[in-house]
Scaffold this motif. Structure first.
Motif, PDB file in Angstrom:
ATOM      1  N   UNK A 220       0.831  -1.196   0.000  1.00 39.49           N
ATOM      2  CA  UNK A 220       0.000   0.000   0.000  1.00 39.49           C
ATOM      3  C   UNK A 220       0.873   1.257   0.000  1.00 39.49           C
ATOM      4  N   UNK A 221       0.358   2.327  -0.569  1.00 41.18           N
ATOM      5  CA  UNK A 221       1.023   3.628  -0.515  1.00 41.18           C
ATOM      6  C   UNK A 221       0.140   4.572   0.287  1.00 41.18           C
ATOM      7  N   UNK A 222       0.789   5.551   0.914  1.00 40.18           N
ATOM      8  CA  UNK A 222       0.045   6.475   1.755  1.00 40.18           C
ATOM      9  C   UNK A 222      -0.116   7.818   1.045  1.00 40.18           C
ATOM     10  N   UNK A 223      -1.350   8.255   0.983  1.00 43.05           N
ATOM     11  CA  UNK A 223      -1.665   9.573   0.448  1.00 43.05           C
ATOM     12  C   UNK A 223      -2.405  10.325   1.544  1.00 43.05           C
ATOM     13  N   UNK A 224      -1.755  11.341   2.095  1.00 42.81           N
ATOM     14  CA  UNK A 224      -2.353  11.999   3.246  1.00 42.81           C
ATOM     15  C   UNK A 224      -2.340  11.049   4.427  1.00 42.81           C
ATOM     16  N   UNK A 225      -3.495  10.791   4.979  1.00 45.05           N
ATOM     17  CA  UNK A 225      -3.570   9.859   6.096  1.00 45.05           C
ATOM     18  C   UNK A 225      -4.156   8.523   5.712  1.00 45.05           C
ATOM     19  N   UNK A 307       8.882  -6.580  -7.487  1.00 39.62           N
ATOM     20  CA  UNK A 307       8.061  -5.970  -6.436  1.00 39.62           C
ATOM     21  C   UNK A 307       8.588  -4.618  -5.995  1.00 39.62           C
ATOM     22  N   UNK A 308       9.876  -4.571  -5.640  1.00 38.92           N
ATOM     23  CA  UNK A 308      10.386  -3.383  -4.969  1.00 38.92           C
ATOM     24  C   UNK A 308      11.008  -2.352  -5.912  1.00 38.92           C
ATOM     25  N   UNK A 309      11.371  -2.764  -7.129  1.00 40.15           N
ATOM     26  CA  UNK A 309      11.924  -1.794  -8.085  1.00 40.15           C
ATOM     27  C   UNK A 309      10.878  -1.364  -9.109  1.00 40.15           C
ATOM     28  N   UNK A 310      10.359  -2.326  -9.864  1.00 39.31           N
ATOM     29  CA  UNK A 310       9.443  -1.969 -10.939  1.00 39.31           C
ATOM     30  C   UNK A 310       8.068  -1.535 -10.419  1.00 39.31           C
ATOM     31  N   UNK A 312       7.101  -0.813  -6.678  1.00 35.31           N
ATOM     32  CA  UNK A 312       7.169   0.222  -5.652  1.00 35.31           C
ATOM     33  C   UNK A 312       8.179   1.330  -6.005  1.00 35.31           C
ATOM     34  N   UNK A 313       9.149   0.987  -6.848  1.00 30.55           N
ATOM     35  CA  UNK A 313      10.191   1.937  -7.285  1.00 30.55           C
ATOM     36  C   UNK A 313      10.976   2.515  -6.097  1.00 30.55           C
ATOM     37  N   UNK A 314      11.382   1.630  -5.202  1.00 30.66           N
ATOM     38  CA  UNK A 314      12.152   2.095  -4.047  1.00 30.66           C
ATOM     39  C   UNK A 314      13.540   1.475  -3.999  1.00 30.66           C
TER      40      UNK A 314
END
Length: 315
Positions: A220-225, A307-310, A312-314
């Protein structure tokens, strides 16, 4: 090749667990409980009520077998529900079939029941066991107690094999989750904070990974709260082709509950040609072979980079 290796490894693990289970001799324990049961049990005067065929009764009387070691009695089941294992074993009935015909007995045999079963249910269960046991006795030349004990061992093996299909699935899911957690913990380039089933990811903790079911893993990503699902992973590690489409149906049901833009991934123990056709029609970004990602470093790197590069891009 990898598929055959995965099936061989699963077969090895299943064989070890089944052998270990049978060596625990649970059947001998309940058999001794039956032998030690002292209260008088009325059989002969209520053969019809207990669903015991007269021909089967005559055979065990002539052979001088203790009736309570052959036929189930509701009074004994009421006091010792765990002895269901003995009679179900002789009758070669599965837990599922007994449940369909008369009621669940798994908690009886596992010793997890909270209170003694009702006399009515004990009678229903006893009648099912005795009806089938009667047919086995009358349909077998010179049936002996040893024949019955062999049936118990076979039934125990089949029951354990059925339970192992669930355990194999749980083991595969746990292995993937555990390896992702270890990979994150060892990767200093990706700051993480574990909070229960959730892992907060990144310096600003803008992403989180949640372990659960349907889906097994959610990003999940967080946008605001608020948190919004951006990717999911479903893990189905069974390698039996017979249940492949059923597992695929569960995956599809899970993916249908995700947002339209979610990237959904599947980790599978086996992919049949029909599964491949349906996967190509589903909302699946990519699928991976379980055995490969757990045993091939290149396949694992491909999986976590997806998962983490393509996604989430982290990385």
């Amino acid at each position: 090749m990898a598929d055959r290796q995965a099936r061989l490894e699963e077969a090895r693990q299943r064989a070890l667990i089944i052998t270990r289970h049978i060596r625990e001799r649970a059947d001998e324990g309940v058999r001794q409980t039956i032998k030690d049961f002292n209260p008088s049990l009325e059989f002969e005067g209520r053969l019809e009520d207990l669903a015991i065929a007269p021909e089967a009764w005559a055979h065990i009387v002539q052979a001088q077998f203790d009736p309570k070691l052959v036929f189930a009695h509701p009074d004994l089941l009421h006091v010792h529900p765990e002895t269901s294992l003995h009679y179900r074993g002789i009758s070669t009935l599965s837990l599922k079939r007994v449940q369909m015909m008369a009621g669940a007995v798994s908690s009886w045999e596992e010793g997890t029941f909270r209170r003694a079963p009702s006399p009515e249910k004990c009678l229903r269960i006893a009648r099912v066991y005795n009806a089938v046991i009667s047919v086995i006795i009358t349909g077998t030349d010179g049936w002996t107690l040893d024949n019955g004990y062999r049936n118990i061992l076979v039934t125990m093996g089949i029951t354990q094999d059925g339970s192992l299909r669930n355990l194999v699935g749980q083991a595969g899911e746990a292995a993937v989750k555990e390896r992702i957690s270890r990979w994150l913990a060892a990767n200093s380039a990706i700051p993480t904070t574990v909070r229960g089933a959730a892992t907060l990811i990144g310096v600003e903790e803008a992403f989180r990974m949640v372990y659960g079911s349907e889906p097994d893993i959610k990003f999940e990503s967080r946008t605001g709260g608020d948190w919004h699902t951006i990717a999911t992973v479903e893990i189905k590690s069974g390698t039996d082709p017979a249940g492949a489409l059923e597992r695929l149906g569960a995956i599809q049901k899970s993916f249908e509950q995700t947002p339209p833009r979610s990237r959904n991934f599947a980790v599978l123990g086996v992919v049949t040609p029909e599964m491949r056709r349906r996967l190509d029609e589903m909302n699946v970004a990519r699928d991976f072979e379980l055995y490969q990602i757990l045993n091939d470093d290149r396949a694992w790197d491909d999986f976590v980079m997806e998962l983490f590069h393509h996604t989430l891009r982290i990385v």
